[in-house]
Each structure stands twice: as C-alpha cells, then as structure tokens.
Design a protein around this motif. Structure first.
Motif, PDB file in Angstrom:
ATOM      1  N   PRO A 187       0.808  -1.227   0.000  1.00  0.00           N
ATOM      2  CA  PRO A 187       0.000   0.000   0.000  1.00  0.00           C
ATOM      3  C   PRO A 187       0.843   1.280   0.000  1.00  0.00           C
ATOM      4  N   GLY A 188       1.997   1.246   0.656  1.00  0.00           N
ATOM      5  CA  GLY A 188       2.864   2.422   0.689  1.00  0.00           C
ATOM      6  C   GLY A 188       3.514   2.737  -0.644  1.00  0.00           C
ATOM      7  N   ASN A 189       3.405   1.802  -1.598  1.00  0.00           N
ATOM      8  CA  ASN A 189       3.965   2.010  -2.936  1.00  0.00           C
ATOM      9  C   ASN A 189       2.927   2.512  -3.936  1.00  0.00           C
ATOM     10  N   VAL A 190       1.711   2.737  -3.446  1.00  0.00           N
ATOM     11  CA  VAL A 190       0.643   3.257  -4.305  1.00  0.00           C
ATOM     12  C   VAL A 190       0.492   4.739  -3.986  1.00  0.00           C
ATOM     13  N   HIS A 191       0.891   5.576  -4.923  1.00  0.00           N
ATOM     14  CA  HIS A 191       1.046   7.006  -4.666  1.00  0.00           C
ATOM     15  C   HIS A 191      -0.120   7.776  -5.275  1.00  0.00           C
ATOM     16  N   ALA A 192      -1.155   7.957  -4.466  1.00  0.00           N
ATOM     17  CA  ALA A 192      -2.347   8.680  -4.905  1.00  0.00           C
ATOM     18  C   ALA A 192      -2.254  10.136  -4.448  1.00  0.00           C
ATOM     19  N   ILE A 193      -3.089  10.991  -5.046  1.00  0.00           N
ATOM     20  CA  ILE A 193      -3.088  12.402  -4.638  1.00  0.00           C
ATOM     21  C   ILE A 193      -3.781  12.559  -3.285  1.00  0.00           C
ATOM     22  N   ASN A 194      -3.532  13.707  -2.659  1.00  0.00           N
ATOM     23  CA  ASN A 194      -4.271  14.080  -1.451  1.00  0.00           C
ATOM     24  C   ASN A 194      -5.541  14.786  -1.897  1.00  0.00           C
ATOM     25  N   ASP A 195      -6.658  14.054  -1.846  1.00  0.00           N
ATOM     26  CA  ASP A 195      -7.901  14.607  -2.398  1.00  0.00           C
ATOM     27  C   ASP A 195      -8.599  15.569  -1.437  1.00  0.00           C
ATOM     28  N   ALA A 196      -7.995  15.807  -0.261  1.00  0.00           N
ATOM     29  CA  ALA A 196      -8.571  16.785   0.667  1.00  0.00           C
ATOM     30  C   ALA A 196      -8.176  18.218   0.297  1.00  0.00           C
ATOM     31  N   LEU A 197      -7.219  18.344  -0.623  1.00  0.00           N
ATOM     32  CA  LEU A 197      -6.707  19.656  -1.011  1.00  0.00           C
ATOM     33  C   LEU A 197      -7.438  20.185  -2.247  1.00  0.00           C
ATOM     34  N   SER A 198      -7.225  21.470  -2.527  1.00  0.00           N
ATOM     35  CA  SER A 198      -7.707  22.043  -3.784  1.00  0.00           C
ATOM     36  C   SER A 198      -6.920  21.433  -4.938  1.00  0.00           C
ATOM     37  N   ALA A 199      -7.369  21.695  -6.158  1.00  0.00           N
ATOM     38  CA  ALA A 199      -6.638  21.187  -7.319  1.00  0.00           C
ATOM     39  C   ALA A 199      -5.197  21.702  -7.309  1.00  0.00           C
ATOM     40  N   GLU A 200      -5.020  22.977  -7.046  1.00  0.00           N
ATOM     41  CA  GLU A 200      -3.674  23.555  -7.021  1.00  0.00           C
ATOM     42  C   GLU A 200      -2.839  22.951  -5.895  1.00  0.00           C
ATOM     43  N   GLY A 201      -3.455  22.821  -4.716  1.00  0.00           N
ATOM     44  CA  GLY A 201      -2.751  22.241  -3.569  1.00  0.00           C
ATOM     45  C   GLY A 201      -2.387  20.790  -3.803  1.00  0.00           C
ATOM     46  N   ALA A 202      -3.303  20.031  -4.424  1.00  0.00           N
ATOM     47  CA  ALA A 202      -3.053  18.613  -4.691  1.00  0.00           C
ATOM     48  C   ALA A 202      -1.931  18.439  -5.708  1.00  0.00           C
ATOM     49  N   ALA A 203      -1.870  19.321  -6.707  1.00  0.00           N
ATOM     50  CA  ALA A 203      -0.803  19.251  -7.709  1.00  0.00           C
ATOM     51  C   ALA A 203       0.553  19.542  -7.065  1.00  0.00           C
ATOM     52  N   ASP A 204       0.611  20.584  -6.250  1.00  0.00           N
ATOM     53  CA  ASP A 204       1.869  20.936  -5.572  1.00  0.00           C
ATOM     54  C   ASP A 204       2.315  19.815  -4.636  1.00  0.00           C
ATOM     55  N   ASP A 205       1.353  19.243  -3.914  1.00  0.00           N
ATOM     56  CA  ASP A 205       1.641  18.160  -2.973  1.00  0.00           C
ATOM     57  C   ASP A 205       2.157  16.916  -3.709  1.00  0.00           C
TER      58      ASP A 205
END
Length: 261
Positions: free
Chosen positions: A112-130
């Motif tokens: 599971p730690g090798n599956v790199h999903a976005i942080n969907d709690a952030l805005s689109a801009e924040g999720a992209a930067d993260d």
C-alpha cells in the motif's frame, strides 16, 4: 484495414505501432509487455515505477491479475502513480484511483505504501503541488530515476490512453497547459470534460519516460489515430502527437482504432 499482428517500427523516433484484431488480443500483449518491463527494471533498479491513466486503460490491464502474471511478477517492486487525477474523494465514481483500485490494484499484492495517490482533501492547485513534492522526495531517495537529459523524473513505464479528442492525461487540445515546461505536476480547474478540477503530469515529465504504452481502442478514436500516425489532411495538432519519450513509444491499437490507417 489493418489486421492483427501488424507491427510498424519507426527507428528514428523510437516508435512502434502494433495493431490487434481484438481488444482481447491487445490486452494479452499489453500484459506480457508490462510484465517483461517489470522484470527488467526490478532486476536493474530494484524498483519499477509505473504510471497509469484512467478511462478504458485499466480494463486493458486485466490480464495482469490473471495467471501467469499475477504469480510471476514481483509486485513488491512496483510503485504506482497517476498521470492525471480528478480532484474528488477516492471513493467517488469519477476517481481514477477508484477505477484502478477496483479493476487492478485490489487484485495484486503491491505494498500500500507504494501506491502514490493524490491528497484529495486539497484544492486542485494544492493537490498538484503536494503530488510534485511527493515525486521530488521519491527522486531524492532513488525510487524514481531522474532524466540526465531533461532533469525531470524518468518513469520506467507510462500506461496511458487517449480521449476521442486526442487528449492525453488532462492535457486537452488548445489548452495553455500544453506549453507548461517548468512544473512536474500542474492543475486544471476548467477541464472541458467533467469534473473540472484535476491534476496532471506535464509533457516534460511524460516525455522523460523510458517506455510509454499508448493504448487506444474503438472506432470513435480512428480519426485522431489517422492524424497522429497516418496520411491525413488534418492540420490540427492533437496533444497525443506531442507524446515523444526519451525512450520507446509503443502504440497498442485494436482494429477499430486503426481502421483509417
């Protein structure tokens, strides 16, 4: 009409085009191609970085979760990323993560730690930067290779589809993001396809890849395939025509998608 087993190779541009009679045959070949690269990079690098898209691509990966590959692939070496993602919760029907989890990831033992999903709690801009920060960390630790040519992250394999309008990732025809050449991951809030808020890899990252498999099925995409690969009078440049990796590009087409070649 192209027929199964037809392969054309463009040595100059390191481009291979393979046409299959059916999507079933395509899926069988795509699984072997992916498994062979998994074996190669796991041995050479100790990890295998795989980028997936949404859409029908995940269905075309279904043979990987069957014998022999489900047992023969060293899944512990896989690191999975998304070339683009809709900024929605992970259990939302529009989520590329959910699509990949339901159709593929839940059926193979990738840590599971090798599956790199976005942080969907952030805005689109924040999720992209993260997400870009996440990639930079993994480049720093050597999980993701860095291109000596471009300085951008060099993924081992990108498995991507194409929309009927010729878009790849969330890089749409005529959109200013086609020209983005500094960021690794960027965001879009005006996607012409819903949902409007998304993150996407940029072309410099896509084109730093070692291998790209471009998987295209269906007659609805035949005209764009013709423009991208064949003799067409269409002077439009589709985003898919900007895919030009440092390594090898291989088109996996079914007969319907290749019907105008």
């Amino acid at each position: 009409m192209a027929s199964s087993g037809i392969t054309t190779v463009d040595q100059k541009n390191k481009k291979v085009v393979e046409v299959f009679d059916t999507e079933e045959e395509l899926a069988v070949s795509l699984a072997k191609y992916t498994a062979d690269l998994s074996d190669k990079f796991a041995k050479e690098r100790g990890s295998f970085t795989v980028v997936v898209s949404g859409g029908s691509l995940i269905k075309s990966l279904r043979k990987l979760v069957e014998a022999p590959y489900v047992d023969s692939i060293d899944w512990s070496k896989w690191h999975v990323f998304w070339v683009d993602e809709r900024v929605v919760p992970k259990d939302h029907p529009d989520s590329n993560y959910k699509l990949a989890f339901d159709g593929f990831l839940s059926k193979v033992p990738i840590p599971p730690g090798n599956v790199h999903a976005i942080n969907d709690a952030l805005s689109a801009e924040g999720a992209a930067d993260d997400y870009e920060t996440c990639l930079k960390h993994l480049v720093h630790t050597g999980v993701i290779e860095k291109s000596s040519v471009s300085g951008f992250p060099k993924f081992d394999l990108m498995l991507v589809g194409m929309g009927p309008d010729g878009h790849v990732a969330s890089l749409f025809p005529g959109h200013p993001l086609l020209e983005e050449n500094q960021k690794w991951v960027t965001h879009i809030t005006d996607s012409p396809k819903p949902p409007p808020g998304r993150i996407t890899f940029t072309f410099p990252v896509i084109n730093s890849s070692s291998y790209i498999a471009l998987v295209v099925c269906g007659a609805g995409k035949a005209s764009v395939v013709q423009t991208a690969l064949g003799k067409s009078q269409n002077s439009d440049v589709f985003p898919v025509q900007m895919v030009s990796p440092e390594g090898e590009l291989k088109w996996f087409l079914d007969r319907d998608a290749a019907s105008k070649l």
